[in-house]
Write a protein that holds these residues in place. Structure first.
Motif, PDB file in Angstrom:
ATOM      1  N   HIS A   1       0.833  -1.207   0.000  1.00  0.00           N
ATOM      2  CA  HIS A   1       0.000   0.000   0.000  1.00  0.00           C
ATOM      3  C   HIS A   1       0.862   1.249   0.000  1.00  0.00           C
ATOM      4  O   HIS A   1       2.059   1.194   0.276  1.00  0.00           O
ATOM      5  CB  HIS A   1      -0.894   0.014   1.242  1.00  0.00           C
TER       6      HIS A   1
ATOM      7  N   HIS B   1       4.609  -0.012   0.069  1.00  0.00           N
ATOM      8  CA  HIS B   1       5.299  -0.805   1.074  1.00  0.00           C
ATOM      9  C   HIS B   1       4.307  -1.654   1.867  1.00  0.00           C
ATOM     10  O   HIS B   1       3.099  -1.519   1.700  1.00  0.00           O
ATOM     11  CB  HIS B   1       6.069   0.130   2.013  1.00  0.00           C
TER      12      HIS B   1
ATOM     13  N   ASP C   1       0.628   5.190   1.853  1.00  0.00           N
ATOM     14  CA  ASP C   1      -0.046   5.747   3.025  1.00  0.00           C
ATOM     15  C   ASP C   1      -1.052   6.823   2.629  1.00  0.00           C
ATOM     16  O   ASP C   1      -0.822   7.577   1.680  1.00  0.00           O
ATOM     17  CB  ASP C   1       0.982   6.339   3.994  1.00  0.00           C
TER      18      ASP C   1
HETATM   19 FE   LIG Z   1       2.163   2.228   5.530  1.00  0.00          FE
END
Ligand SMILES: [Fe+2]
Length: 258
Positions: free
Chosen positions: A79, A233, A81
């Motif tokens: 994903h 990540h 952030d």
């Molecule tokens: Fe994250």
């Protein structure tokens, strides 16, 4: 595999130069106090979750509440952030205060290499990902109602002739938004059809491919700093015990002090 330079010196200049060159950097042998000082020196910190946000297991279930998956011991999945349309940190950092007892490896994907291969071999997937997708609303302070979910819509990939501009992806929040909207009969079938799990599976197969992905254990007193949309990540599932409670600190940078 991603080239991730490791720094032992963490002067502001050295770190900013390394980030400028590679857009991802690993720093070793840095204390929590030194990490916090460094973060304040190199950029403007976002405080939506607090400037230094503890990534720990809250004991809650992300499937029945609105907590981020990072606040559980589960694998987060690949994903980037922030799932809010109006806010996306440009860079972020993770500091490891305690790596826990078992598991919890970090992984990073070189999204620019994935993008270049999609352009060559899967242009239809690139086109698909360039459309607007709904995301569930999980930002603290934002009311989670259907109106806000409907507004929270943006592409997974934005690009132009110069290359990848932005990648924003967390499959779980996308699927949950479509589920909510469809349960409320809030979308017509054309919109619902946009969510094609076959296409997202294909994207995931690229993101999970070791050709583009590096996995390693972020050890105690190490920190990683990286560009959010170039390095999607994640973290594998982990276990902890009373002596080894896993704790990472996450920082979102609005702007770097180049
Ligand atoms: Fe994250």
């Amino acid at each position: 595999m991603i080239n991730i330079p490791t720094l032992k010196s963490f002067s502001k200049q050295d770190v900013l130069q390394a980030i400028k060159n590679d857009e991802i950097v690993l720093i070793s042998e840095i204390s929590e106090h030194e990490f916090k000082i460094l973060c304040r020196e190199i950029g403007d910190l976002n405080d939506r979750y607090g400037e230094f946000y503890d990534v720990v297991d809250t004991g809650e279930d992300y499937k029945t509440t609105n907590i981020p998956i990072s606040q559980t011991r589960e694998d987060t999945g690949v994903h980037t952030d922030s799932s809010a349309r109006d806010y996306c940190p440009e860079y972020l950092s993770l500091f490891c205060a305690n790596q826990g007892a078992f598991g919890g490896e970090s992984y990073f994907v070189d999204m620019r290499s994935v993008f270049n291969d999609l352009k060559k071999y899967r242009p239809e997937l690139l086109k698909y990902l360039s459309q607007d997708f709904y995301r569930d609303v999980v930002t603290p302070g934002a009311e989670n109602n259907l109106e806000n979910v409907r507004r929270n819509k943006f592409p997974i990939i934005r690009h132009d002739d110069s290359g990848l501009l932005e990648f924003r992806y967390m499959r779980y929040w996308i699927e949950r938004a479509y589920k909510k909207l469809s349960l409320e009969h809030d979308l017509d079938s054309a919109h619902l059809d946009l969510l094609d799990s076959g296409q997202l599976d294909l994207l995931d197969s690229y993101l999970m491919n070791d050709k583009y992905r590096s996995t390693f254990m972020l050890k105690n007193n190490q920190a990683v700093i990286f560009k959010n949309s170039y390095f999607p990540h994640g973290r594998t599932k982990y276990e902890e015990n009373k002596l080894n409670r896993r704790r990472l600190i996450r920082v979102w940078f609005d702007r770097m002090n180049w």
